[in-house]
Design a protein around this motif. Structure first.
Motif, PDB file in Angstrom:
ATOM      1  N   GLU A 171       1.186   3.709  -3.044  1.00  0.00           N
ATOM      2  CA  GLU A 171       0.574   4.847  -2.802  1.00  0.00           C
ATOM      3  C   GLU A 171       1.597   6.002  -3.941  1.00  0.00           C
ATOM      4  O   GLU A 171       2.068   7.435  -3.763  1.00  0.00           O
ATOM      5  N   ILE A 172       3.431   5.681  -3.051  1.00  0.00           N
ATOM      6  CA  ILE A 172       4.000   6.700  -3.979  1.00  0.00           C
ATOM      7  C   ILE A 172       4.549   6.668  -5.578  1.00  0.00           C
ATOM      8  O   ILE A 172       4.311   7.327  -6.078  1.00  0.00           O
ATOM      9  N   THR A 222       1.775   6.064  -7.555  1.00  0.00           N
ATOM     10  CA  THR A 222       0.164   7.126  -7.444  1.00  0.00           C
ATOM     11  C   THR A 222       0.952   8.394  -7.669  1.00  0.00           C
ATOM     12  O   THR A 222      -0.195   9.747  -8.225  1.00  0.00           O
ATOM     13  N   SER A 223       1.709   9.294  -6.483  1.00  0.00           N
ATOM     14  CA  SER A 223       2.335  10.206  -6.964  1.00  0.00           C
ATOM     15  C   SER A 223       3.100  10.416  -7.758  1.00  0.00           C
ATOM     16  O   SER A 223       2.954  11.419  -8.600  1.00  0.00           O
ATOM     17  N   GLN A 253       0.815  -0.811   0.102  1.00  0.00           N
ATOM     18  CA  GLN A 253       0.335  -0.192   0.042  1.00  0.00           C
ATOM     19  C   GLN A 253       0.889   1.704  -0.070  1.00  0.00           C
ATOM     20  O   GLN A 253       0.656   2.408  -0.690  1.00  0.00           O
ATOM     21  N   GLU A 254       2.004   1.226   1.123  1.00  0.00           N
ATOM     22  CA  GLU A 254       2.630   2.334   1.064  1.00  0.00           C
ATOM     23  C   GLU A 254       3.437   2.859  -0.393  1.00  0.00           C
ATOM     24  O   GLU A 254       3.086   3.581  -1.406  1.00  0.00           O
ATOM     25  N   ILE A 255       3.890   1.899  -1.302  1.00  0.00           N
ATOM     26  CA  ILE A 255       4.509   1.334  -2.243  1.00  0.00           C
ATOM     27  C   ILE A 255       3.609   2.097  -3.109  1.00  0.00           C
ATOM     28  O   ILE A 255       4.092   3.018  -4.230  1.00  0.00           O
TER      29      ILE A 255
END
Lengths: 224, 224
Positions: A85-86, A88-89, A81-83
DNA sequence: TATTGCTTTAATGCATACATTGATGTGTGC
DNA sequence: GCACACATCAATGTATGCATTAAAGCAATA
């Protein structure tokens, strides 16, 4: 003037070998071994192994636990999830910036090739080749964008995500949508349409994250 | 159950000391020294120093040049451009995500404090304190957002940018606008207005990048 | 059986030794 | 004065040794 070819040293060897073992899941998530054992397996002394492990730790692939040895990090849904999200940014902005430069067909060739490879792989049902081509698309895109730090950061994260992707690759539908996404993004890039590129890319990553996380959570895979 | 306090080891010491020397520009950009010399200066053998240097290299603060020793990386405008481009991608999204969670006043307290500290620092003309508070704002924001990898990545970049910021801090106008930006962002966060938060943050970083790069390029500072 | 304490084991963190090899400096020939 | 070969020096990359100390095993006790 000759380009200084970095002579393969033992540290570099150890680093490459270990990283490859981890990426390929031959050293599976949760695997743990003391330094001397790893050194023996690689046929060298502890020193270069230790230095390689320090790098791999900095890159988030292993964890060095005092007295217990090096541990290959588990694959947790939260990590993915963290990865993602990055991703996606960062990627949509990078792609949009690239679009804004109005790249030529020739410049975009690597992306065209990667996309073609993805389609070919789908036709021949070669999921490994598909994943490889997918990876290539993203890496080439970053190269074209040219921000070296950005490339470095994302490549580190690709490595971290790689194992999870390989595991889930065969647990999901054939990645038709994802392949089409790439086609569309490429088209938007060719048109120099920055906003469309960004939007498409964002959707692409949001969907990918959704699928991956669903699988990870539903299947409760043995990822520790 | 006691929290395992990571016992300060020599590697950790070396890492901290070197990082501090670099951040403070006591070891200025371009500074170069062989491992034995650094080890002597820190009063330990090469081994822990070497391991610390490997980490610092991974974090983009030094470069290890075979036969020439460790070199503190120069501060180049291009590097700052890369870094600020990443800030501009990541932070606005993170802030927007935080806004979407409708954070309470209490949760936002660290940001309120940091903003107040910035204003106080402006009043007392204490630029160092201002920079410190600014940093704190950004770090706390990431903490609140909760993506640990994102925090890690950005903190690494903050460190890289730190030296340049300190050097240019006194070469520019008093940072009134930047301080006001923080106030505004905080307000948008309190209101849970994600899109406004994102937009404000993006402008904030774009302006900061513009100013920093202008100074770096105009003053052609001795940054190598 | 569970708990406590002791003994043994062994992994780490660090120092040190050493071979290799690139960099530096010197001297020779032109 | 300059170029080049050679000798010298020194830094790295790696191996190895060793003290420290956590972990694991074991025994004695409740």
């Amino acid at each position: 003037m000759k380009t200084p070819i970095p002579k393969p040293t033992r540290v570099a060897d150890a680093y490459e070998m270990l990283k490859d073992e981890i990426r390929s899941n031959r050293m599976p998530p949760g695997f743990q071994a003391p330094e001397p054992e790893i050194a023996a397996r690689l046929g060298m002394s502890r020193t270069p192994v230790r230095e390689a492990l320090i790098r791999l730790q900095a890159e988030g692939l292993v964890e060095l636990i005092p007295r217990r040895g090096a541990r290959v990090l588990p694959i947790r849904a939260e990590d993915m999830q963290e990865i993602y999200e990055i991703f996606t940014s960062l990627e949509p902005d990078a792609a949009a910036a690239l679009a804004r430069t109005n790249p030529t067909q020739a410049q975009l060739q690597p992306l065209t090739d990667a996309t073609a490879a993805m389609e070919r792989a789908l036709d021949t049902d070669d999921l490994d080749a598909w994943a490889e081509a997918d990876d290539q698309f993203h890496r080439h895109l970053l190269n074209l964008h040219g921000n070296r730090r950005l490339s470095g950061i994302l490549e580190t994260l690709y490595d971290q995500a790689h194992r999870a992707r390989m595991i889930t690759l065969r647990l999901r539908e054939v990645p038709l949508q994802s392949t089409q996404d790439h086609r569309d993004i490429l088209e938007a890039l060719k048109n120099g349409d920055a906003e469309r590129t960004r939007a498409l890319f964002r959707r692409h990553r949001e969907r990918a994250a959704f699928e991956l996380l669903n699988i990870l959570e539903n299947y409760k895979l043995p990822l520790l």
